[in-house]
Motif scaffolding. Structure first.
Motif, PDB file in Angstrom:
ATOM      1  N   GLU A 162       0.836  -1.210   0.000  1.00 29.42           N
ATOM      2  CA  GLU A 162       0.000   0.000   0.000  1.00 29.42           C
ATOM      3  C   GLU A 162       0.865   1.253   0.000  1.00 29.42           C
ATOM      4  O   GLU A 162       0.447   2.301  -0.522  1.00 29.42           O
ATOM      5  CB  GLU A 162      -0.960   0.024   1.191  1.00 29.42           C
ATOM      6  N   HIS A 165       1.497   1.629  -3.554  1.00 27.29           N
ATOM      7  CA  HIS A 165       0.253   2.068  -4.195  1.00 27.29           C
ATOM      8  C   HIS A 165       0.067   3.584  -4.010  1.00 27.29           C
ATOM      9  O   HIS A 165      -0.229   4.312  -4.963  1.00 27.29           O
ATOM     10  CB  HIS A 165      -0.926   1.287  -3.576  1.00 27.29           C
ATOM     11  N   GLY A 169       0.628   4.754  -7.473  1.00 31.02           N
ATOM     12  CA  GLY A 169      -0.653   4.422  -8.093  1.00 31.02           C
ATOM     13  C   GLY A 169      -0.725   3.005  -8.631  1.00 31.02           C
ATOM     14  O   GLY A 169      -1.615   2.669  -9.395  1.00 31.02           O
ATOM     15  N   ASP A 171      -1.094  -0.912  -7.620  1.00 34.08           N
ATOM     16  CA  ASP A 171      -1.611  -1.679  -6.489  1.00 34.08           C
ATOM     17  C   ASP A 171      -1.395  -3.167  -6.746  1.00 34.08           C
ATOM     18  O   ASP A 171      -2.182  -3.801  -7.434  1.00 34.08           O
ATOM     19  CB  ASP A 171      -3.102  -1.351  -6.336  1.00 34.08           C
ATOM     20  N   HIS A 173      -1.060  -6.794  -4.947  1.00 36.95           N
ATOM     21  CA  HIS A 173      -1.208  -7.519  -3.685  1.00 36.95           C
ATOM     22  C   HIS A 173       0.016  -8.408  -3.472  1.00 36.95           C
ATOM     23  O   HIS A 173       0.484  -9.048  -4.419  1.00 36.95           O
ATOM     24  CB  HIS A 173      -2.480  -8.364  -3.725  1.00 36.95           C
ATOM     25  N   VAL A 191      -4.092  -2.588 -11.042  1.00 39.80           N
ATOM     26  CA  VAL A 191      -4.496  -3.387  -9.881  1.00 39.80           C
ATOM     27  C   VAL A 191      -4.211  -4.864 -10.191  1.00 39.80           C
ATOM     28  O   VAL A 191      -4.688  -5.383 -11.199  1.00 39.80           O
ATOM     29  CB  VAL A 191      -5.995  -3.207  -9.570  1.00 39.80           C
TER      30      VAL A 191
ATOM     31  N   VAL C 131      -4.660  -0.130   8.377  1.00 40.65           N
ATOM     32  CA  VAL C 131      -3.282   0.156   7.975  1.00 40.65           C
ATOM     33  C   VAL C 131      -3.034   0.028   6.475  1.00 40.65           C
ATOM     34  O   VAL C 131      -1.996   0.468   5.990  1.00 40.65           O
ATOM     35  CB  VAL C 131      -2.264  -0.751   8.724  1.00 40.65           C
ATOM     36  N   ALA C 132      -3.949  -0.584   5.721  1.00 44.52           N
ATOM     37  CA  ALA C 132      -3.608  -0.876   4.327  1.00 44.52           C
ATOM     38  C   ALA C 132      -4.750  -0.670   3.337  1.00 44.52           C
ATOM     39  O   ALA C 132      -4.695  -1.201   2.229  1.00 44.52           O
ATOM     40  CB  ALA C 132      -3.059  -2.311   4.217  1.00 44.52           C
ATOM     41  N   PRO C 134      -6.615   2.323   1.319  1.00 43.25           N
ATOM     42  CA  PRO C 134      -6.662   3.767   1.055  1.00 43.25           C
ATOM     43  C   PRO C 134      -8.065   4.341   1.181  1.00 43.25           C
ATOM     44  O   PRO C 134      -8.227   5.502   1.561  1.00 43.25           O
ATOM     45  CB  PRO C 134      -6.122   3.890  -0.369  1.00 43.25           C
ATOM     46  N   HIS C 186      -9.585  -0.528  -3.901  1.00 40.31           N
ATOM     47  CA  HIS C 186      -8.408  -0.088  -4.681  1.00 40.31           C
ATOM     48  C   HIS C 186      -8.398   1.432  -4.842  1.00 40.31           C
ATOM     49  O   HIS C 186      -7.519   2.101  -4.326  1.00 40.31           O
ATOM     50  CB  HIS C 186      -8.298  -0.817  -6.015  1.00 40.31           C
ATOM     51  N   THR C 188      -7.745   3.948  -7.001  1.00 36.10           N
ATOM     52  CA  THR C 188      -7.023   4.901  -7.851  1.00 36.10           C
ATOM     53  C   THR C 188      -7.891   5.333  -9.029  1.00 36.10           C
ATOM     54  O   THR C 188      -8.454   4.494  -9.729  1.00 36.10           O
ATOM     55  CB  THR C 188      -5.707   4.282  -8.365  1.00 36.10           C
ATOM     56  N   GLN C 206     -12.057   0.916  -8.362  1.00 39.35           N
ATOM     57  CA  GLN C 206     -11.104   1.875  -8.943  1.00 39.35           C
ATOM     58  C   GLN C 206     -11.618   2.440 -10.272  1.00 39.35           C
ATOM     59  O   GLN C 206     -12.293   1.753 -11.040  1.00 39.35           O
ATOM     60  CB  GLN C 206      -9.743   1.210  -9.147  1.00 39.35           C
TER      61      GLN C 206
END
Lengths: 299, 299, 299
Positions: A162, A165, A169, A171, A173, A191, C131-132, C134, C186, C188, C206
């Motif tokens: 993250e 990300h 931009g 992302d 996993h 993504v 924490v992860a 956005p 996601h 973005t 996204q």
């Protein structure tokens, strides 16, 4: 949506007291539950991540490496010991395993740099890839996070990706498996889901989604977590900007090319090219407009 | 993909020694080659960039300008002298040429602010454009980087525009030529390639790509670098969200409007409106679903 | 586009003097007008925003809350008093009203965390959302900015949401109205315009745009500012990646599902599923290519 705030007869002190009481309240909501689960400070994880990245991409001096790697391993032990929930083995063992993976990651990153240079005619040299290509930095962080994910470390890998990300931009996993010579050009909006498998020499452009087609649910209607939900991309595939490929059973055969804006949830045999039929376009020259055109064109 | 880490009989010290040896190794990979090419510290370039941006957008006091500009020119000389590879003339000459371009850039930025205000009904005034519109900041950095690119300065311009890309999600190559009164609304995901030419009073929305249709290759199959690969956008063109326009021979004639999600790699005459035919939509009311619908709807 | 820089016979001092004179000049351009309007330092607003976010998401200790909230209210008064233009009431009154909204925002955020966990099979727990993800951070900043927007505070709300936009690529105008249990996966490239209305339990992916279909203009051709230009999304709607929904009169009925890449500017009744017809795809297997395919495939 909350109602309009109204004039309040209370003193500022009363208002403050009421806010404190409400915010501190011993409720059992999801924020309280998250606090009870416990989580590390993302700032510390991000600082460690950026230092690992710097070592991998830049450091070749043996004396500096000795000092840096020892510090990084100690820092990782501290981060791991602060994690809530169980680790699969001791923090020291995980850190040692992690240290072993670094030479392999470095070798992969060198090949990722080559793939970027070969994949973009605008690149002027290898140095430019290092200082001005977001793909390399996002993929470096992903490759490090992926090794921690494989070591079954919770939370840290996701905080790391993250961070990438937010910065670039892109992302990815940490659960995704990505082969050698991987390059993402431009990258904003990409993504890549956690059960994606990507072969060697694959190239993506900005805005590509490798996502889930649907969420399996159990008999009670709850989502089943942990199944393969994202596609498999075989070697030497190129996927152009804005394409979306969905589904855990979807396999894009080796050597295939997926055109921009394609929306795909079926497998494609090797060496296949797929594109959308160019959309029927309405082209109208001149200043005059009919009403119906007016309706559609003005966005 | 690397194999699963296995239990390791070595001591932690052995593992560290092996990692150091592998990472420091005198290999000849792309990371070693990049180091041999040499490159500046991006942090220094970014600090300089943000200071130039601040002067251009905010500073009008002659005394502060004298001090700031002198510092910026000295800093630029230092950055240029630290660059590997040849400069086309001395760092002092380049810095002096660059200083000359600042008044022109400032005048362009003032017009870019006007274009943003006129182009967005949500804008409440010019001040809001300065503090809350990413387009202005990305374009400021691009306009400065473009002048250094024209002065044939290597690497610095790309580091500058990648800083803007990371900060705002707007990726403009410093080689692109962009005319007066330019505005990008929202902006995330915009990509403008290095040989793009954009006229005056052009407006883009988020997710627009001005990109390459194909890469020319020489007789040995290597990409030819440096050709015009990206489109030409004439004056007073508007391009809506997610549209992709590709190819070095593609010209969008003046006054044209390109609708959202259009995928275009052919030239369009002036004063033309292009849009995709609204896609055939499958609309199904009610809770019940047939199997085939199920297949398609659930993503 | 400015002309090529030419050799300059002037001394470096002359060039500097000329640049200072040009940059400082008493012109009346949009940058000068913006300075005359006045605006706060974004850095101070961002620091305040991140501190409010931290309190809302993490702080439950009554003693720490007392100190933090008092500091935040004082800081807000300072920020408000430094704003140009009129406030609708005193800075102290606005700060007190704002303080009252915090418990409600916190309750909403706890539900947003739940919605994220329920909406993403990859989430391993509530802590990971904090924490992860956005979405949670962008929505926290939006919910705080929206309350200040409702209190008719100028500029600050937009600086806050642009901070979130730069950090996470999610662009939510503070004027938008967004109900309970909101989740963006996601994220973005998401754009949510200032007059959008979103109900409860809505989920976006996204690249979704909730935008304006056209700009109304007055008799003199100037844009009319302040009208409802963006869509209404009713409760329990899901909108997949890259979909674009436009227009102030467009209503997406409750329980509807909008498929990826849909381009929609008409209302949809409740419990409707809309998707694009899978695009006609050109699939060609094998290594050989005909010329026409060559033309289309290679981007």
């Amino acid at each position: 949506m909350s109602s309009e705030p109204k004039p309040d007869p209370r003193t500022p002190q009363d208002v403050l007291d009421a806010a404190i009481e409400a915010l501190a309240g011993d409720g059992d909501d999801a924020l309280a539950k998250a606090a009870a689960e416990g989580f590390p400070d993302p700032g510390g994880v991000i600082a460690w991540t950026d230092r690992v990245r710097n070592v991998l991409l830049h450091q070749r001096d043996p004396f500096a490496l000795r000092s840096e790697l020892a510090t990084l391993v100690d820092h990782l032990v501290t981060l791991l010991e602060a994690l809530p929930g169980g680790l699969p083995c001791s923090a020291e063992e995980i850190s040692r395993c992690f240290l072993q993976t670094l030479p392999g990651i470095r070798a992969q990153l060198a090949e990722d740099v080559e793939a970027a240079y070969e994949g973009d005619p605008a690149a002027t040299g290898y140095a430019e890839i290092l200082v001005a290509y977001p793909s390399l930095h996002a993929v470096t962080i992903y490759r490090v996070a992926h090794e921690l994910h494989r070591l079954k470390v919770p939370l840290l890998p996701r905080i790391m990706t993250e961070h990438a990300h937010a910065a670039y931009g892109i992302d990815i996993h940490p659960g995704a498996k990505i082969g050698r010579r991987f390059f993402i050009d431009h990258g904003t909006g990409v993504v890549i889901g956690g059960t994606t498998e990507i072969g060697e020499c694959v190239k993506l452009y900005q805005g590509v989604t490798l996502g889930a087609l649907s969420f399996a649910r159990d008999a009670d209607g709850r989502m089943i977590r942990g199944e393969k939900r994202h596609p498999t991309i075989e070697d030497e595939v190129t996927i152009y900007a804005g394409a979306t490929i969905l589904g855990g059973d979807t396999v894009i055969g080796r050597g295939s090319i997926i055109g921009g804006n394609v929306w795909l949830h079926e497998s494609i045999p090797p060496h296949t090219r797929v594109q959308i039929k160019p959309p029927a376009q309405r082209v109208q020259t001149g200043e005059e407009e009919d009403d119906e055109a007016q309706l559609h064109w003005d966005i």
